[in-house]
Design an enzyme around this catalytic site. Structure first.
Site, PDB file in Angstrom:
ATOM      1  N   ASP A 254      -3.138   8.643  -1.087  1.00 58.07           N
ATOM      2  CA  ASP A 254      -3.526   7.549  -0.172  1.00 58.07           C
ATOM      3  C   ASP A 254      -4.993   7.178  -0.392  1.00 58.07           C
ATOM      4  O   ASP A 254      -5.359   6.005  -0.505  1.00 58.07           O
ATOM      5  CB  ASP A 254      -3.284   8.024   1.268  1.00 58.07           C
ATOM      6  CG  ASP A 254      -3.709   6.990   2.310  1.00 58.07           C
ATOM      7  OD1 ASP A 254      -3.510   5.785   2.062  1.00 58.07           O
ATOM      8  OD2 ASP A 254      -4.244   7.388   3.360  1.00 58.07           O
TER       9      ASP A 254
ATOM     10  N   HIS B  13       0.830  -1.219   0.000  1.00 54.92           N
ATOM     11  CA  HIS B  13       0.000   0.000   0.000  1.00 54.92           C
ATOM     12  C   HIS B  13       0.864   1.269   0.000  1.00 54.92           C
ATOM     13  O   HIS B  13       0.697   2.126  -0.880  1.00 54.92           O
ATOM     14  CB  HIS B  13      -0.972  -0.019   1.184  1.00 54.92           C
ATOM     15  CG  HIS B  13      -1.656   1.293   1.433  1.00 54.92           C
ATOM     16  ND1 HIS B  13      -2.512   1.875   0.518  1.00 54.92           N
ATOM     17  CD2 HIS B  13      -1.584   2.162   2.477  1.00 54.92           C
ATOM     18  CE1 HIS B  13      -2.949   3.033   0.991  1.00 54.92           C
ATOM     19  NE2 HIS B  13      -2.396   3.233   2.179  1.00 54.92           N
TER      20      HIS B  13
ATOM     21  N   GLU C  95       1.451   5.856  12.797  1.00 55.78           N
ATOM     22  CA  GLU C  95       0.108   5.474  13.259  1.00 55.78           C
ATOM     23  C   GLU C  95       0.017   3.984  13.611  1.00 55.78           C
ATOM     24  O   GLU C  95      -0.629   3.612  14.584  1.00 55.78           O
ATOM     25  CB  GLU C  95      -0.918   5.804  12.165  1.00 55.78           C
ATOM     26  CG  GLU C  95      -2.349   5.662  12.645  1.00 55.78           C
ATOM     27  CD  GLU C  95      -3.347   6.048  11.559  1.00 55.78           C
ATOM     28  OE1 GLU C  95      -4.535   5.815  11.770  1.00 55.78           O
ATOM     29  OE2 GLU C  95      -2.928   6.558  10.501  1.00 55.78           O
ATOM     30  N   ASP C  96       0.666   3.126  12.821  1.00 60.34           N
ATOM     31  CA  ASP C  96       0.457   1.679  12.963  1.00 60.34           C
ATOM     32  C   ASP C  96       1.593   0.917  13.635  1.00 60.34           C
ATOM     33  O   ASP C  96       1.462  -0.272  13.894  1.00 60.34           O
ATOM     34  CB  ASP C  96       0.227   1.051  11.566  1.00 60.34           C
ATOM     35  CG  ASP C  96      -1.050   1.561  10.917  1.00 60.34           C
ATOM     36  OD1 ASP C  96      -1.881   2.133  11.646  1.00 60.34           O
ATOM     37  OD2 ASP C  96      -1.212   1.403   9.693  1.00 60.34           O
TER      38      ASP C  96
ATOM     39  N   HIS D 172       3.956   6.919   5.465  1.00 56.30           N
ATOM     40  CA  HIS D 172       2.773   7.628   5.971  1.00 56.30           C
ATOM     41  C   HIS D 172       1.987   6.890   7.048  1.00 56.30           C
ATOM     42  O   HIS D 172       1.279   7.504   7.838  1.00 56.30           O
ATOM     43  CB  HIS D 172       1.861   8.062   4.812  1.00 56.30           C
ATOM     44  CG  HIS D 172       0.987   6.983   4.244  1.00 56.30           C
ATOM     45  ND1 HIS D 172       1.405   6.165   3.225  1.00 56.30           N
ATOM     46  CD2 HIS D 172      -0.280   6.585   4.546  1.00 56.30           C
ATOM     47  CE1 HIS D 172       0.425   5.320   2.913  1.00 56.30           C
ATOM     48  NE2 HIS D 172      -0.593   5.555   3.706  1.00 56.30           N
ATOM     49  N   ASP D 173       2.086   5.553   7.115  1.00 57.68           N
ATOM     50  CA  ASP D 173       1.363   4.800   8.150  1.00 57.68           C
ATOM     51  C   ASP D 173       2.267   4.312   9.273  1.00 57.68           C
ATOM     52  O   ASP D 173       1.806   3.650  10.198  1.00 57.68           O
ATOM     53  CB  ASP D 173       0.659   3.587   7.518  1.00 57.68           C
ATOM     54  CG  ASP D 173      -0.627   3.977   6.811  1.00 57.68           C
ATOM     55  OD1 ASP D 173      -1.240   4.975   7.228  1.00 57.68           O
ATOM     56  OD2 ASP D 173      -1.012   3.300   5.840  1.00 57.68           O
TER      57      ASP D 173
END
Length: 747
Positions: free
Chosen positions: A154, A62, A91-92, A87-88
């Site tokens: 995204d 992704h 957050e993850d 980008h994630d």
């Protein structure tokens, strides 16, 4: 295949995709910063190790896909590509923004931080969380436009892989995309991405209609091809003769645009005549006057074909605010069809598809990624300085700007001002200055006196008339169309309201006495007057809308019929929230207890459900057979909306956690109101023939109105039906009547 083989295959697929990203980057005009991109990839790959998407592929696919969109489809450089890959991560995974700052520097870390702030609450439980996060997104965007560009990339990849999501989540994401991201992409000039976002949202929300239009486009392709070839036949030799380097091609409208036009005009596919446009793109050459070249090509075409004068659009001399440049004209083609032609240079074409980012491609030498894209942020920043406290209203305010088209008006001294299409004299007053807007009493447009609500046109010269004794009025909100003016006016009205509310509070203190003015006393007064906020109550007192009696005892004893106060009922409604479960079955909808609702199920709207606490939304009036979804209101009701309802679109974008997937059951007793429009050639006995068919079909008519003008008639029939099938059957029967040209259901 064993686990080890699967891991090897996954690693190969990931490496292949990453190398494709590097190849995309090396084809651009940006500085070669491959090492930092590789470093970002390896960190992201390690951070997401073991994680998989719903589709089953490794999660790292992704971020790579988003980075490829950022690079190839938007045209950004290494900073944005690294931010897309990472980008994630914050957050993850366990990585923090500080970690990224140490490894990649401030700029990449700031963009990732901005993206994390936007995403973290986008699917939260708070009623206005999505709109509030949209505001955060815009605030972040004011610092670095690349945040929103990576976010759009995204969202585009999420939409491309939406098929693996649960139906309720698809509704929410598709609605949010149509409401927020497509207009944002449009405002930034990302035409290709905006079109794809709209197409994908429409495809998932209206699968049958989408497939039907695609099928009709395919079956009519040969007709359009012939029209294009006949049109191009005499044009090509003339352009070749002048030595232009160019390409000429036909481009179809998007499926969503065609459907939108069918709905707005109330016509079938066969009556949409501008399905394709001819695009002439000439190569940009050093020292070339692109504007002159556009008009040279225009001259060639108009020498051959008759021009439609009212359809010339010159966006070469004055580009749109999103950077779009082209010369549009419409001519009568050789087959008796109007043909639209779009003339643009290769540079203009790139900017139309990729937005301002494409400008970088035309800079000399290797370039550093910079902030050329924030020219349009001035207006947005002004709105952000005085945000509406209600996040949903704020979202609507921003949308006023996102969808606007420009007009050009002049001050009395001849200064040019760009305004949104539909702007009024009052909008113009606030555009000049807040004080001018607040004290505006009228305007002179082209030396003629007009009211504040007067709509301006391009080329108008506007003089604003003011008076020191004038002050803003609440009804002015109805005269305003621009986001900037609305924000300024609301700010002034808010200050005025506070001053009046202070007077109201003083009046109450005088009657009750300061010692007795407790929150309990105020709650009882609010309960009696059915007002929810004490500020509104004080304002009504100060404004003399409410005049309190000398004795307040009778107000304090007032109760509802059931003996409980409205305050208690309001508390119960707030406390009564829907629970969540994990499941994916289909079952009947029983709304006696909304706590049992599972939002992952598809519920059937059975006929006896109409006796319970859910209702058809009056904004779109769906009937059995229409695609619908449910929305759980604060009043513990379920509103049933059509999937294409504009109000429903806003609900899906703003309250995603309250959306239910619904399907209709069978309806034999319960009837729904529907309206059909009949058009055709009038004759004696036409009304009689139409009513005969309707009566024979055993449908109950609510109203029937037919008007005839110069031999053409239009009829509007409101009737009660059990489902879409009833409407379709009736329409096909009426269409058989001699002289009837079209029958359409009014959406």
């Amino acid at each position: 295949m064993d686990k080890e083989d699967k891991t090897k295959d996954d690693d190969l697929m990931v490496e292949r995709e990453f190398e494709a990203l590097i190849n995309d980057y090396l084809k651009t005009n940006h500085r070669r910063k491959v090492e930092i991109i590789r470093k970002a990839f390896h960190l992201a790959k390690e951070a997401h190790k073991g994680a998989r998407r719903r589709s089953g592929e490794p999660y790292i696919m992704h971020p790579i896909a988003v980075a490829r969109i950022v690079c190839s489809e938007i045209g950004l450089g290494s900073t944005s590509i690294c931010a897309a890959l990472l980008h994630d991560v914050v957050e993850d995974t366990d990585y923090t923004v500080e970690d990224l700052k140490k490894i990649f520097g401030d700029k990449i870390a700031e963009i990732v931080d901005g993206l994390t702030k936007i995403s973290s609450g986008m699917f939260g439980d708070n009623v206005s969380s999505q709109a509030e996060n949209f505001r955060k997104l815009l605030l972040t965007m004011a610092d670095d436009i690349r945040v929103i560009l990576v976010k759009i990339a995204d969202r585009l990849h999420n939409m491309r892989t939406l098929g693996s999501m649960a139906p309720a989540k698809r509704h929410k994401i598709a609605g949010e995309t149509m409401y927020i991201y497509a207009p944002l992409a449009h405002r930034l000039g990302l035409f290709a991405i905006k079109t794809e976002l709209e197409e994908l949202s429409f495809k998932y929300e209206n699968t049958e209609e989408y497939n039907e239009i695609v099928s009709k486009l395919e079956s009519s392709l040969s007709i359009r091809k012939n029209i294009f070839e006949h049109f191009a036949e005499p044009v090509v030799p003339k352009l070749d003769e002048l030595g232009f380097k160019y390409e000429i091609r036909a481009r179809d409208k998007s499926v969503y645009s065609i459907w939108n036009k069918m709905k707005s005009k109330g016509v079938p596919f066969e009556e949409i005549y501008d399905i394709f446009a001819v695009r002439i793109i000439f190569d940009s050459e050093p020292g070339m006057d692109e504007k002159k070249r556009c008009w040279d090509i225009y001259s060639v075409i108009t020498d051959i074909y008759k021009l439609r004068p009212d359809r010339i659009r010159d966006w070469v001399s004055r580009p749109k605010s999103n950077g779009y440049q082209a010369l549009h004209l419409t001519v009568m083609g050789p087959d008796g069809e109007w043909v639209e032609i779009q003339i643009r240079s290769r540079r203009m074409d790139d900017i139309a598809e990729k937005g301002f980012a494409a400008h970088w491609k035309y800079k000399e030498g290797k370039i550093e990624e910079d902030n050329e894209l924030d020219k349009w942020l001035k207006t947005i920043t002004e709105i952000l300085e005085h945000p509406n406290p209600n996040a949903i209203d704020f979202l609507d305010t921003i949308k006023l700007n996102l969808f606007s088209q420009e007009i050009f008006v002049f001050t009395p001294k001849g200064d040019l001002r760009t305004m949104a299409q539909g702007s009024t004299a009052l909008d113009f007053a606030y555009e000049l200055h807040t004080n001018i807007g607040d004290h505006c009493i009228g305007a002179k447009v082209n030396h003629k006196l007009v009211p504040l609500s007067h709509k301006l046109n391009s080329g108008d010269q506007v003089e604003i008339l003011t008076s020191k004794s004038q002050s803003p009025q609440p009804e002015w909100l109805g005269f305003i169309t621009s986001a900037k003016a609305r924000t300024k006016l609301e700010s002034t009205l808010k200050k005025q309201k506070k001053e009046v509310a202070k007077k109201g509070e003083a009046i109450l203190k005088e009657i009750v006495g300061e010692a007795e003015l407790t929150s309990s006393t105020i709650d009882k007064l609010l309960d009696f007057y059915k007002i929810t906020k004490k500020e509104d109550f004080f304002f009504a007192l100060g404004n003399k809308t409410i005049v309190l009696p000398a004795n307040l005892d009778k107000l304090f004893n007032q109760k509802d019929k059931d003996g409980s106060s409205n305050i208690f009922m309001r508390y119960m409604k707030q406390a009564f929230r829907v629970g969540k479960k994990e499941s994916g079955d289909t079952e009947s909808l029983d709304t006696d207890d909304l706590d049992t609702i599972d939002k992952k199920k598809t519920y059937i709207l059975e006929e006896d459900s109409f006796k319970k606490n859910f209702r058809i939304a009056s904004c779109c009036n769906p009937i059995p057979g229409d695609k619908v979804f449910g929305f759980i209101t604060d009043n513990n009701e379920i509103q049933v909306h059509g999937v294409n309802c504009p109000v429903g679109l806003k609900l899906k974008a703003s309250f995603g956690d309250k959306i239910l997937t619904l399907e209709w059951g069978r309806y034999a007793q319960y009837s729904f109101l529907s309206t059909i429009i009949i058009r055709g050639i009038d004759r004696v006995g036409m009304l009689n023939d139409i009513t005969k068919v309707i009566i024979t079909d055993s449908v109950n008519i609510k109203s029937l109105n037919i008007e005839s003008n110069d031999g053409i008639f239009e009829g509007k029939v409101s009737l009660y039906v059990h489902s879409v099938v009833d409407v379709q059957k009736l329409c096909s029967q009426i269409l058989k009547i001699e002289g009837v040209q079209s029958v359409n259901r009014l959406s």
